[in-house]
Design an enzyme around this catalytic site. Structure first.
Site, mmCIF file in Angstrom:
data_model
loop_
_atom_site.group_PDB
_atom_site.id
_atom_site.type_symbol
_atom_site.label_atom_id
_atom_site.label_comp_id
_atom_site.label_asym_id
_atom_site.label_seq_id
_atom_site.Cartn_x
_atom_site.Cartn_y
_atom_site.Cartn_z
ATOM 1 N N CYS A 11 32.091 1.419 17.881
ATOM 2 C CA CYS A 11 31.381 0.406 17.079
ATOM 3 C C CYS A 11 32.259 -0.814 16.822
ATOM 4 C CB CYS A 11 30.930 1.019 15.755
ATOM 5 S SG CYS A 11 29.984 -0.115 14.722
ATOM 6 N N GLY A 32 0.812 -1.216 0.000
ATOM 7 C CA GLY A 32 0.000 0.000 0.000
ATOM 8 C C GLY A 32 0.843 1.262 0.000
ATOM 9 N N CYS A 51 31.657 -3.000 14.237
ATOM 10 C CA CYS A 51 31.393 -3.544 12.890
ATOM 11 C C CYS A 51 32.685 -3.641 12.077
ATOM 12 C CB CYS A 51 30.335 -2.712 12.162
ATOM 13 S SG CYS A 51 30.973 -1.241 11.329
HETATM 14 ZN ZN ZN Z 1 30.672 0.589 12.653
#
Ligand code: ZN
Length: 395
Positions: A326, A93, A328
């Site tokens: 972080c 939608g 990552c």
């Molecule tokens: Zn990161």
């Protein structure tokens, strides 16, 4: 299955656990968006590495291309995109109502123009449910009439009433499909893929609350949704569509005491860091947004000190990681100077690395919020987080 357990609360903020056929999702949770059956620039292995537990895929896009029958022939959406954890599909939608081009709303459904081949297609509540059933995600969404942001009462009322009539039709069709599956007989209606072709173990359908920026409409919509059936989750749609942030926050705050406490609450299309924190403060459990990947591809990164534009010249000789807090791949491997170089040189790796970091940032943010809620310390944590985030970043 589809059990939602609240494990801790801190004010209206809740930390919980949502059990789905393909695994468990800890909440609050951020859902990366896989528009075309892929979270742009990230592989399923990347998504696992950043801790994604639930991924959203767009029904409209997969219906237009390659078509749900192709996905079903290739084993269903989980197999097709090689993601064996929980999936949620929207009903299409939002795309049908927000894409440019021809669109005509009728009581039966919406006729629209495909953005791929320009052909006219019709999406009805029943078709939206059938397509999602064929795709086979853990959670399917009801097909709703999305009113534009800032819609007046009459427009919002019309869209709400239609959304509720469509919800009844979605729920009926979903029940028929579920029943025909458990009975093991093919469905006789004009639906070419038999339920037995679908790899769905079990699928649940969630309603979407509309009503624009009008609290009385939202409250009425909520009451009528809850009268229509017993649901396993509830989505709040039609916010973050151009209205001022304050309007969204006030609406969430006013809705919170009215929402059933035992259902997961999914705020659709919201994914900027400060909005996640503000919405969790107001009792929301789930979020999705294309912002982390879209911004990542533009060289904009989320950090605890606010957004950073990696293209800026100040990063040219910067040996520091993008975000020192972080864990990552991007932040533990590369310098800001190298990431800037990738963007200036228009190298593809840069798009992947910033997308990866931004998704990880929101998933870590959700995990930090869970920890603060479990420690019954969420209000203090949220204030401290906001103070740091809203200090001027470098972009
Ligand atoms: Zn990161």
């Amino acid at each position: 299955m589809f059990d939602f357990t609240i494990e801790a609360t801190s004010g209206p903020a809740r930390a919980g656990r949502l059990a789905l056929p393909h695994g468990t999702v800890e909440t609050p949770a951020f859902l990366p968006v896989g528009t075309q059956g892929t979270v742009r620039a990230l592989s399923p292995r990347d998504l696992q590495a950043v801790g994604a537990e639930l991924v959203l895929a767009n029904t409209y896009h997969l219906h237009v291309r390659p078509g749900e029958a192709v996905v079903a022939k290739l084993g269903g959406l989980h197999r097709f995109m090689a993601w064996d954890r929980p999936l949620l599909t929207d009903a299409g939608g939002f795309q049908v109502f927000s894409l440019d081009g021809f669109r005509e709303v009728r009581e039966d459904g919406v006729e629209f123009q495909s953005h791929v081949d320009g052909g006219r297609r019709t999406l009805t509540p029943e078709r939206a449910v059938e397509i999602q059933w064929t795709l086979g995600a853990d959670i399917a969404m009801a097909f709703d009439h999305v009113a534009p942001g800032g819609a007046d009462v009459a427009t919002a009322r019309d869209a709400l009433d239609r959304t509720l009539r469509w919800l009844e039709r979605c729920a009926r069709r979903h029940r028929e499909l579920s029943d025909s599956r458990t009975a093991g007989r093919p469905d006789g209606k004009a639906f070419t893929v038999r339920p037995s072709d679908s790899p769905t173990v079990r699928q649940t359908l969630w309603p979407i609350l509309q009503g624009g920026a009008h609290l009385d409409l939202r409250a009425e919509g909520l009451r009528r949704i809850l009268e229509l059936g017993s649901w396993t989750g509830l989505a709040i749609g039609g916010l973050s569509v151009g209205e001022p942030k304050r309007v969204m926050y006030d609406m969430l705050e006013a809705l919170e005491p009215r929402l059933p406490g035992d259902l997961p609450r999914y705020l659709m299309g919201v994914g900027f860091p400060a909005d996640l924190v503000a919405a969790v403060e107001r009792g929301v459990d789930l979020f999705d947004c294309v912002a982390p990947t879209r911004h990542g591809r533009n060289g904009s990164a989320f950090t605890p000190d606010g957004p950073v534009n990696i293209r800026n010249a100040e990063h040219r000789e910067d040996p520091r990681p993008l975000d020192a807090t972080c864990d990552c791949e991007t932040c533990t491997t590369f310098s800001r100077g190298y990431l800037r170089h990738l963007f200036v040189a228009e190298e593809l790796l840069g798009l992947r690395l910033l997308s990866l970091h931004n998704v990880r940032f929101l998933i870590r943010l959700a995990a930090e919020m869970r920890a603060a809620i479990r420690a019954r310390d969420f209000p203090r944590w949220a204030d401290a987080w906001r103070r740091r985030y809203t200090q001027t970043g470098s972009a």
